[in-house]
Design a protein around this motif. Structure first.
Motif, PDB file in Angstrom:
ATOM      1  N   LYS A  11       0.864  -1.178   0.000  1.00 21.50           N
ATOM      2  CA  LYS A  11       0.000   0.000   0.000  1.00 21.50           C
ATOM      3  C   LYS A  11       0.899   1.226   0.000  1.00 21.50           C
ATOM      4  O   LYS A  11       1.821   1.333   0.824  1.00 21.50           O
ATOM      5  CB  LYS A  11      -0.887   0.012   1.244  1.00 21.50           C
ATOM      6  N   VAL A  12       0.687   2.107  -0.923  1.00 19.90           N
ATOM      7  CA  VAL A  12       1.478   3.335  -0.949  1.00 19.90           C
ATOM      8  C   VAL A  12       0.571   4.499  -1.331  1.00 19.90           C
ATOM      9  O   VAL A  12      -0.110   4.463  -2.362  1.00 19.90           O
ATOM     10  CB  VAL A  12       2.707   3.196  -1.896  1.00 19.90           C
ATOM     11  N   ARG A  13       0.571   5.482  -0.473  1.00 14.34           N
ATOM     12  CA  ARG A  13      -0.271   6.686  -0.650  1.00 14.34           C
ATOM     13  C   ARG A  13      -1.717   6.292  -0.943  1.00 14.34           C
ATOM     14  O   ARG A  13      -2.358   6.812  -1.860  1.00 14.34           O
ATOM     15  CB  ARG A  13       0.306   7.583  -1.752  1.00 14.34           C
ATOM     16  N   LEU A  17      -0.860  -1.743  -4.519  1.00 17.27           N
ATOM     17  CA  LEU A  17      -0.104  -2.254  -5.676  1.00 17.27           C
ATOM     18  C   LEU A  17       0.221  -3.723  -5.434  1.00 17.27           C
ATOM     19  O   LEU A  17       0.797  -4.084  -4.405  1.00 17.27           O
ATOM     20  CB  LEU A  17       1.197  -1.463  -5.868  1.00 17.27           C
TER      21      LEU A  17
ATOM     22  N   PHE B  59      11.158   5.764   0.140  1.00 13.84           N
ATOM     23  CA  PHE B  59       9.807   5.215  -0.068  1.00 13.84           C
ATOM     24  C   PHE B  59       8.895   5.593   1.096  1.00 13.84           C
ATOM     25  O   PHE B  59       7.762   6.029   0.912  1.00 13.84           O
ATOM     26  CB  PHE B  59       9.871   3.685  -0.201  1.00 13.84           C
ATOM     27  N   ASP B  63       5.596   7.954   0.940  1.00 21.72           N
ATOM     28  CA  ASP B  63       4.315   7.420   1.411  1.00 21.72           C
ATOM     29  C   ASP B  63       3.678   8.352   2.440  1.00 21.72           C
ATOM     30  O   ASP B  63       2.455   8.378   2.602  1.00 21.72           O
ATOM     31  CB  ASP B  63       4.534   6.028   2.023  1.00 21.72           C
ATOM     32  N   LEU B  65       4.075  11.719   2.484  1.00 19.38           N
ATOM     33  CA  LEU B  65       3.907  13.099   2.010  1.00 19.38           C
ATOM     34  C   LEU B  65       2.438  13.497   2.056  1.00 19.38           C
ATOM     35  O   LEU B  65       1.554  12.659   1.882  1.00 19.38           O
ATOM     36  CB  LEU B  65       4.436  13.232   0.579  1.00 19.38           C
ATOM     37  N   PRO B  66       2.184  14.797   2.248  1.00 21.67           N
ATOM     38  CA  PRO B  66       0.791  15.254   2.254  1.00 21.67           C
ATOM     39  C   PRO B  66       0.079  14.869   0.954  1.00 21.67           C
ATOM     40  O   PRO B  66       0.705  14.805  -0.107  1.00 21.67           O
ATOM     41  CB  PRO B  66       0.923  16.777   2.365  1.00 21.67           C
ATOM     42  N   LEU B  76       5.897   6.070  -8.048  1.00 25.14           N
ATOM     43  CA  LEU B  76       5.301   5.277  -6.960  1.00 25.14           C
ATOM     44  C   LEU B  76       5.579   3.793  -7.158  1.00 25.14           C
ATOM     45  O   LEU B  76       5.955   3.093  -6.212  1.00 25.14           O
ATOM     46  CB  LEU B  76       3.786   5.485  -6.908  1.00 25.14           C
TER      47      LEU B  76
END
Lengths: 89, 345
Positions: A11-13, A17, B59, B63, B65-66, B76
């Protein structure tokens, strides 16, 4: 049936994925962005042997689906996993 | 608009590292600059992070970041894949470490994990600290083993466990003089001196990456107050004060660590870090390096050491002659003895 043990979920942002490595090189072969529910299912069954029935039960419990709907969804999910070659041969 | 230069990328990396290590929010100017980065700029930033062996931390920062800072999809994915690999490597190394440590303890030995793997435990997410191998300290090297060892020029024993490189060292500290003033092993003070002097050794030879600096920053934060209070006395006694003035000034400037010593210019250390990070030393698998022709390895080591003489004269003058002697005699001995020997069985 079992999911490929080498695939990993990250999981990223807020995005899920699914990273599927090439079996020979170990390098990422495919990277798929998946939904939260798809990611949950992969995470839930990653280490286990499953059937359409066990998948349907899990879906029913998590999303409150009736038996018929859960069975159809489970069959759909397995078809997607097969289409993306995510199930161990 | 000109793309992001590697120097600018390094400058940008520091607030991102502080974000991932301490959760420190980005300053507004950095946030704005990050918003303007395009895919190519992120490639440069990732390349610099890779060179500095801090990709996992990058990374983690990205992850965190605002949400209003958009990151290109390709970036990403690239970072996610790298983080995945780093975590997989960490799991392999941890498993191999357990096997080897259990084996050594069963032989009645008292191994102490040093450097990389011991540092990982200090990180918010240990699995994202890039590690390549395992370093173990044993005052007396094992005498009973079915293993096939290779002896390195510095006297350490090298072998592999499930594809993971393991080095067993009989020396804990990378220093040759005033060793009677070094703290006893294991102790928090000993751990600091080991990490710090290892960075110094690299600064005077193969180069230093931000990963090692992050290790030092994290360790200093968690050291007990009484250890922090006693260490300057050890710095003075071991004649490593000048080095520690530089290291702490760098930690203060770039990691916002509270400096226990007086501040000096940290530019000499920044220069070493900027010009190559780990010089690819840590990205090259040890087994491949050991298989390279001997004269290449020795020439490479000698070249790097000579390049760093001005730095060594300023910050570690007493180490120059002992290091030359060690490199010379170690390599000569290595050249005239078998490269590998099986110990028993």
């Amino acid at each position: 049936m079992k999911l490929l043990s080498t695939c990993s979920l990250r999981k990223v942002r807020g995005r899920n994925l699914l990273i599927v490595p090439d079996p020979c090189s170990g390098n990422p072969d495919r990277i798929l962005e998946v939904t939260d529910s798809f990611a949950w299912l992969v995470g839930h069954f990653k280490e286990d042997v499953f059937t359409v029935k066990t998948l349907a039960i899990a879906l029913s419990e998590r999303y409150g689906l009736d038996d018929d709907t859960a069975a159809k969804e489970a069959a759909n999910v397995i078809q997607i996993w097969q289409d993306y070659h995510l199930i161990e041969p | 608009m000109a793309g992001l230069s590697p120097d600018r990328a390094l400058t940008l990396l520091f607030p991102l590292l502080r974000l991932s290590l301490w959760g420190t929010p980005l300053p507004d100017a950095v946030k704005q600059e990050t918003r303007l980065l395009n895919e190519s700029d992120w490639e440069v930033l990732i390349s610099v992070a890779k060179n500095q062996s801090v990709t996992g931390l990058l990374f983690q920062a990205v992850d965190s970041l605002p949400e209003d800072i958009e990151i290109p999809d390709k970036t990403l994915v690239q970072l996610a894949v790298m983080a995945d690999r780093i975590e997989a490597s960490y799991r392999r190394i941890s498993t191999a470490s357990e096997i080897v440590l259990t084996e050594l303890r069963n032989e009645g030995l008292n191994p102490v994990v040093m450097k990389g793997l011991s540092c990982a435990s200090w990180y918010p997410r240990p699995e994202l600290r890039q590690s390549g191998d395992i370093d173990i300290y044993l005052p007396k090297l094992p005498t009973k083993s079915g293993r096939h060892f290779q002896t390195s020029p510095d006297g350490s024993l090298h072998f592999q466990q499930d594809g993971v490189d393991i080095d067993i060292h009989s020396r804990y500290f990378d220093i040759h003089h005033h060793t009677e003033y070094l703290p006893s092993v294991p102790s928090p003070e000993a751990e600091w001196m080991m990490i710090s002097l290892h960075i110094l050794k690299h600064a005077t030879t193969s180069g230093v990456g931000l990963r090692q600096i992050c290790d030092a920053a994290l360790l200093w934060k968690i050291l007990p107050d009484n250890s922090k209070a006693s260490l300057p006395i050890i710095f003075k006694a071991t004649h490593t004060m000048r080095w520690h003035l530089l290291l702490f000034s760098f930690l203060e400037d770039y990691f916002h660590i509270q400096n226990p010593l007086r501040h000096i210019s940290s530019k000499p250390l920044l220069s070493i870090i900027a010009h190559g990070g780990n010089f690819g030393h840590h990205s090259t698998s040890r087994s491949r390096l050991l298989k390279a022709p001997s004269f290449i390895r020795k020439a490479d080591t000698a070249f790097r050491f000579l390049l760093r003489i001005p730095f060594s004269l300023r910050f570690a003058p007493r180490e120059i002659l002992p290091t030359i002697k060690e490199l010379t005699t170690g390599n000569l001995q290595h050249a005239f003895t078998a490269d590998s020997h099986s110990i028993l069985h």
